[in-house]
Design a protein around this motif. Structure first.
Motif, PDB file in Angstrom:
ATOM      1  N   ALA A  15       0.843  -1.199   0.000  1.00 26.89           N
ATOM      2  CA  ALA A  15       0.000   0.000   0.000  1.00 26.89           C
ATOM      3  C   ALA A  15       0.878   1.248   0.000  1.00 26.89           C
ATOM      4  N   GLN A  17       0.985   4.136   1.156  1.00 22.90           N
ATOM      5  CA  GLN A  17       0.477   5.098   2.131  1.00 22.90           C
ATOM      6  C   GLN A  17       1.341   5.119   3.389  1.00 22.90           C
ATOM      7  N   HIS A  18       1.314   6.259   4.076  1.00 20.64           N
ATOM      8  CA  HIS A  18       1.935   6.433   5.393  1.00 20.64           C
ATOM      9  C   HIS A  18       3.429   6.120   5.396  1.00 20.64           C
ATOM     10  N   ASN A  41       0.355  -2.526  -6.019  1.00 22.74           N
ATOM     11  CA  ASN A  41      -0.029  -1.416  -5.166  1.00 22.74           C
ATOM     12  C   ASN A  41      -1.544  -1.273  -5.260  1.00 22.74           C
ATOM     13  N   HIS A  44      -5.461   4.585  -5.557  1.00 23.94           N
ATOM     14  CA  HIS A  44      -6.227   5.571  -4.797  1.00 23.94           C
ATOM     15  C   HIS A  44      -5.375   6.819  -4.650  1.00 23.94           C
ATOM     16  N   TYR A  46      -5.764   8.815  -1.632  1.00 20.79           N
ATOM     17  CA  TYR A  46      -5.674   9.059  -0.198  1.00 20.79           C
ATOM     18  C   TYR A  46      -5.577   7.719   0.524  1.00 20.79           C
ATOM     19  N   PRO A  47      -5.022   7.726   1.727  1.00 17.40           N
ATOM     20  CA  PRO A  47      -4.951   6.468   2.483  1.00 17.40           C
ATOM     21  C   PRO A  47      -6.344   5.858   2.686  1.00 17.40           C
ATOM     22  N   ASP A  53      -5.472  11.843   5.953  1.00 21.67           N
ATOM     23  CA  ASP A  53      -4.704  12.800   5.170  1.00 21.67           C
ATOM     24  C   ASP A  53      -3.209  12.536   5.278  1.00 21.67           C
ATOM     25  N   HIS A  56       0.686   9.702   0.871  1.00 18.34           N
ATOM     26  CA  HIS A  56       0.152   8.739  -0.099  1.00 18.34           C
ATOM     27  C   HIS A  56       0.713   9.062  -1.472  1.00 18.34           C
ATOM     28  N   ASP A 121     -11.921   9.770  -3.376  1.00 16.84           N
ATOM     29  CA  ASP A 121     -11.106   9.972  -4.573  1.00 16.84           C
ATOM     30  C   ASP A 121     -11.884  10.735  -5.636  1.00 16.84           C
ATOM     31  N   SER A 244       1.527  -2.432   4.664  1.00 11.63           N
ATOM     32  CA  SER A 244       1.359  -0.989   4.593  1.00 11.63           C
ATOM     33  C   SER A 244       2.470  -0.282   5.340  1.00 11.63           C
TER      34      SER A 244
END
Length: 265
Positions: A15, A17-18, A41, A44, A46-47, A53, A56, A121, A244
Motif C-alpha cells: 500500500a 500510504q503512510h 499497489n 487511490h 488518499y490512504p 490525510d 500517499h 477519490d 502498509s
C-alpha cells in the motif's frame, strides 16, 4: 472432482500510504529478493486506513518506477480504477509499462482493474461518482476499448498483457470476468468462493468461455492457514499479502512464501 491446481504464487500488495518513497523503493527491492511473484499497489489518492490525510503516492507513476527498478517480479495495481482515466490512455500506459519492465524479454505488467468505489477519490479529484451499476457498466464498456487499443499501438505490447479483474458481484462483475479476465480476484471465504465459481462458470457458458483458463486470486488477510488451504483446494493459486507503511511487515510475507514453497514442492 477437484480442479487441476496451478502452482501457488504469492503477491505482496504494498500500500503506497503512510511512508516515504525511499521506503517504498527499498521494500520493493527486498520483496523481489525474498522471492515474491508479484508486487501490487492500489489505485487511490488518499490512504484507505490510518490517518486519512497521511502521506500517499499515485499508483501508475509508482508502477512505472517499479518496472524500471525490478527485473523478475510481475507488477500491477490491485486494482486500477477504471473511472480515473480514459480507456485508450489506460491501454497506452499499460503497454508502456509493459515495455519498461521487459528488460530484454517479455514484459511483467499485470493490468489489474475494477470499477472503483472510494468516494473521496472521486470527490477530491473531480470525477463523477455515479452508482455502483453505472461504474460497472463503464468498466464493461472500457475493456473492449482497451483490448482494441492494444492491437493498434506501435510498438505493440511485448505479450498478451494479463487482465486481472477484482470484485465479486454476481450479475455484472462476474460476467465481465468471464468475458475479459485472465485472473479473477476476490475476498471470498471457501463457502462463498465455491458458490461464486459456480456463478462464474454459468457466465462462461453464456459468453462461450472456458473459465478454467482464469487464474483464481484472493487476499490472505488474517485468514488461518487451514482456510487458505481450503481456498487453495477450490482452485485458487494467487494469494496476496497486504502490507502498509510506515513499516512494511516483511515477516508476514515470508511466512506465505514459505507456505508457497511447501505447496509447490
Amino acid at each position: 472432482m477437484s480442479p487441476k491446481l496451478r502452482p501457488v504464487r504469492i503477491a505482496a500488495q504494498m500500500a503506497p500510504q503512510h511512508t516515504t518513497y525511499e521506503n517504498i523503493r527499498t521494500t520493493a527491492a527486498a520483496l523481489e529478493e525474498m522471492g515474491v511473484d508479484v508486487i501490487f499497489n492500489w489505485d487511490h489518492f488518499y490512504p484507505l486506513y490510518g490517518e486519512p490525510d497521511g502521506p500517499h503516492f499515485e499508483s501508475w507513476a509508482m508502477l512505472a518506477a517499479l518496472a524500471e527498478q525490478t527485473s523478475r517480479v510481475e507488477i500491477g495495481a490491485l486494482v486500477n480504477c477504471n473511472s480515473y482515466r480514459n480507456p485508450n490512455l489506460q491501454a497506452d500506459m499499460a503497454r508502456t509499462i509493459d515495455h519498461i519492465s521487459a528488460k530484454g524479454g517479455q514484459g511483467r505488467f499485470v493490468f489489474g482493474t475494477g470499477s472503483g468505489w472510494f468516494e473521496r477519490d472521486y470527490d477530491e479529484y473531480g470525477y463523477e461518482f455515479g452508482t455502483k451499476g453505472s461504474r460497472l457498466d463503464a468498466l464493461a464498456a472500457a475493456l473492449p476499448v482497451i483490448e482494441n487499443r492494444w492491437g493498434k499501438l506501435n510498438p505493440a505490447p511485448t505479450r498478451k498483457i494479463p487482465v486481472l479483474i477484482g470484485g465479486g458481484g454476481e450479475k455484472k462483475t462476474l460476467r465481465i470476468v468471464a468475458k475479459h479476465a485472465d485472473i479473477w480476484h476476490s475476498f471470498s471465504d471457501p463457502e462463498t468462493l465455491r458458490h461464486k465459481l459456480g456463478v462464474l462458470a454459468k457466465h462462461g457458458e453464456d459468453v462461450g468461455r472456458d473459465v478454467s483458463e482464469i487464474e483464481i486470486s484472493t487476499e490472505v488477510g488474517n485468514r488461518e492457514r487451514s482456510e487458505v488451504e481450503a481456498i487453495r483446494e477450490l482452485g485458487a493459486s494467487l494469494f496476496t499479502v497486504g502490507i502498509s507503511g510506515p513499516d512494511y511487515d516483511l515477516d508476514a510475507v515470508q511466512k506465505w512464501i514459505d507456505w508457497r514453497d511447501e505447496q509447490n514442492s
